[in-house]
Design a protein around this motif. Structure first.
Motif, short mmCIF file in Angstrom:
data_model
loop_
_atom_site.label_atom_id
_atom_site.label_comp_id
_atom_site.label_asym_id
_atom_site.label_seq_id
_atom_site.Cartn_x
_atom_site.Cartn_y
_atom_site.Cartn_z
N GLN A 87 -13.83 6.29 1.02
CA GLN A 87 -14.10 4.99 1.63
C GLN A 87 -12.89 4.06 1.62
N THR A 88 -11.97 4.27 0.68
CA THR A 88 -10.83 3.36 0.57
C THR A 88 -9.56 3.90 1.21
N VAL A 89 -9.50 5.21 1.51
CA VAL A 89 -8.27 5.77 2.07
C VAL A 89 -7.85 5.13 3.39
N PRO A 90 -8.77 4.62 4.26
CA PRO A 90 -8.28 3.99 5.49
C PRO A 90 -7.41 2.76 5.28
N THR A 91 -7.42 2.17 4.07
CA THR A 91 -6.53 1.03 3.81
C THR A 91 -5.09 1.49 3.62
N LEU A 92 -4.89 2.79 3.41
CA LEU A 92 -3.55 3.33 3.19
C LEU A 92 -3.06 4.19 4.35
N LEU A 93 -3.99 4.77 5.11
CA LEU A 93 -3.63 5.65 6.21
C LEU A 93 -4.34 5.20 7.48
N SER A 94 -3.59 5.13 8.57
CA SER A 94 -4.21 4.79 9.85
C SER A 94 -4.61 6.07 10.58
N GLY A 95 -5.57 5.95 11.48
CA GLY A 95 -6.01 7.10 12.25
C GLY A 95 -6.84 8.07 11.46
N ILE A 96 -7.36 7.64 10.31
CA ILE A 96 -8.11 8.56 9.47
C ILE A 96 -9.51 8.03 9.15
N ALA A 127 -10.72 -4.99 0.80
CA ALA A 127 -10.18 -6.22 1.36
C ALA A 127 -8.77 -6.42 0.81
N ARG A 128 -7.95 -7.16 1.54
CA ARG A 128 -6.58 -7.38 1.12
C ARG A 128 -6.54 -8.29 -0.09
N ASN A 129 -5.74 -7.87 -1.07
CA ASN A 129 -5.45 -8.70 -2.23
C ASN A 129 -4.06 -9.30 -2.02
N TYR A 130 -3.96 -10.62 -1.96
CA TYR A 130 -2.68 -11.23 -1.61
C TYR A 130 -1.60 -11.06 -2.67
N TRP A 131 -1.99 -10.63 -3.87
CA TRP A 131 -0.97 -10.32 -4.87
C TRP A 131 -0.43 -8.91 -4.69
N GLU A 132 -1.10 -8.12 -3.86
CA GLU A 132 -0.68 -6.74 -3.68
C GLU A 132 0.37 -6.59 -2.57
N PHE A 133 0.39 -7.54 -1.61
CA PHE A 133 1.36 -7.52 -0.53
C PHE A 133 1.44 -6.15 0.15
N PRO A 134 0.31 -5.61 0.63
CA PRO A 134 0.35 -4.26 1.19
C PRO A 134 1.03 -4.21 2.54
N ALA A 135 1.56 -3.04 2.85
CA ALA A 135 2.07 -2.80 4.19
C ALA A 135 0.91 -2.35 5.07
N ALA A 136 1.15 -2.27 6.37
CA ALA A 136 0.12 -1.75 7.27
C ALA A 136 -0.14 -0.29 6.94
N PRO A 137 -1.36 0.20 7.18
CA PRO A 137 -1.66 1.61 6.90
C PRO A 137 -0.69 2.54 7.61
N VAL A 177 5.05 8.71 -2.89
CA VAL A 177 4.55 7.79 -3.92
C VAL A 177 3.86 6.62 -3.24
N VAL A 178 2.65 6.29 -3.66
CA VAL A 178 1.96 5.10 -3.18
C VAL A 178 2.00 4.07 -4.30
N TRP A 179 2.62 2.94 -4.03
CA TRP A 179 2.76 1.88 -5.03
C TRP A 179 2.46 0.54 -4.36
N ALA A 180 1.53 -0.21 -4.97
CA ALA A 180 1.15 -1.52 -4.44
C ALA A 180 0.77 -1.43 -2.96
N ALA A 181 0.00 -0.39 -2.63
CA ALA A 181 -0.50 -0.18 -1.27
C ALA A 181 0.62 0.05 -0.25
N ARG A 182 1.76 0.57 -0.70
CA ARG A 182 2.85 0.92 0.20
C ARG A 182 3.28 2.36 -0.08
N TRP A 183 3.60 3.10 0.98
CA TRP A 183 4.00 4.50 0.86
C TRP A 183 5.53 4.60 0.79
#
Length: 323
Positions: A87-96, A127-137, A177-183
């Motif tokens: 359920q959470t993998v779409p926040t890290l990968l697009s098209g999935i 949901a986005r956590n503003y302390w995490e500063f994620p990149a787009a999936p 490596v996935v770190w702070a929602a960035r690949w």
């Protein structure tokens, strides 16, 4: 009979981790006797599962490489882990998103009722956590190409978009490596004889070359630690209402490890670096700088300097009242 079947399924699930365990270790995990464990192993073998006996130091029992597990041999904890992951993998990968939803539905349908109840109990919304500063999936296809090259140890050609514009690089890819929602890709670049930590969203992989390479030892012995301490890993300042920078009296690798995502670290000397970052307010930005507990100079812009003065005044007033 039901208890025996449940225990045998749990034993199969334990073997599914790939570990080699002694009969005593298996008995402890199952809450059964060693004699019972050996009888359950015989049952699995009769059902067609290849359970290998490994002799010598570190020996025990393990699942054979030729064995194919049924798709749903999960205990309750594993069922929850799979449900949450899908359920959470779409926040890290697009098209999935669609594929992960279909996979979760398939797994739930095939799970025994007891496991399915635990899996369905977890409906997760990310949901986005503003302390995490994620990149787009990240595009799932790009991850597939890079991951395949890592697995096969194939040299990879990529188009890289960096500060100096687009370039084509030849890399020996070692880890994702996935770190702070960035690949990030950890790779060795033969042309420059150096290791690199690179944002995957800056890479457009070409088809693998088919040329193989030998594995190398990653700096620090840990790909995650290497990424976290690499100040030139390709991060860029996130868009914030307030953005500033300062010279910190700390080495760049130290600051890079603890700087929030969406910030950049520039190496100045072996004991200093420039940190550029953003926040929702100038006071918030000043507070982030103070968390490093180090000398701060060359602060820009003027609004950030004023915010630091204001914080100092408030702290002095608070300490005065406390005394």
């Amino acid at each position: 009979m039901a208890a025996t079947s449940a225990r045998t399924l749990k034993l199969l699930s334990v073997f599914g981790t790939g570990a080699t365990l002694t009969a005593e270790q298996l008995a402890t995990r199952l809450g059964a006797s060693v004699r019972t464990v050996r009888r359950d192993i015989d049952t699995l073998r009769e059902l067609g599962y290849e359970i290998e006996a490994v002799r010598g130091v570190g020996g025990g029992y393990r699942l054979g490489r030729a064995t194919r597990l049924p798709p749903v041999v999960f205990d309750e904890d594993q069922a929850v882990a799979v449900a949450v992951a899908l359920q959470t993998v779409p926040t890290l990968l697009s098209g999935i998103r669609e594929n992960s939803a279909r996979a979760l539905t398939t797994l739930r349908q095939a799970m025994p009722a007891r496991s399915r109840i635990h899996a369905e109990a977890f409906t997760v919304s990310a949901a986005r956590n503003y302390w995490e500063f994620p990149a787009a999936p990240i595009d799932a296809e790009a991850i597939g190409v890079i991951g395949g090259a890592i697995h096969r140890r194939h040299v990879l050609r990529v188009d890289h978009t960096g500060e100096d514009g687009p370039t084509t690089l030849t890399l020996e890819p070692h880890h994702l490596v996935v770190w702070a929602a960035r690949w990030y890709l950890v790779a060795y670049e033969p042309d420059t004889d150096r290791w690199r930590a690179m944002r995957v969203d800056r890479l457009a992989p070409r088809m693998p070359t088919g040329r193989t390479f030998d594995r190398r030892d990653v700096p620090h012995g840990d790909p995650a630690a290497f990424v976290m301490s690499a100040h030139d890993r390709g991060d860029t300042p996130a868009e914030w209402p307030c953005r500033g920078s300062a010279l910190l009296a700390l080495p760049a690798p130290v600051v890079a490890r603890f700087a929030p995502g969406g910030s950049t670290v520039e190496h100045i000397t072996d004991s200093s670096c420039r940190l550029t970052l953003g926040a929702w307010s100038w006071a918030g930005l000043a507070g982030l700088l103070l968390t490093f507990d180090a000398g701060i100079t060359d602060i820009e812009p003027a609004e950030l300097r004023q915010a630091l003065r204001t914080l100092r005044t408030r702290i002095d007033e608070g300490l005065g009242h406390a005394m």
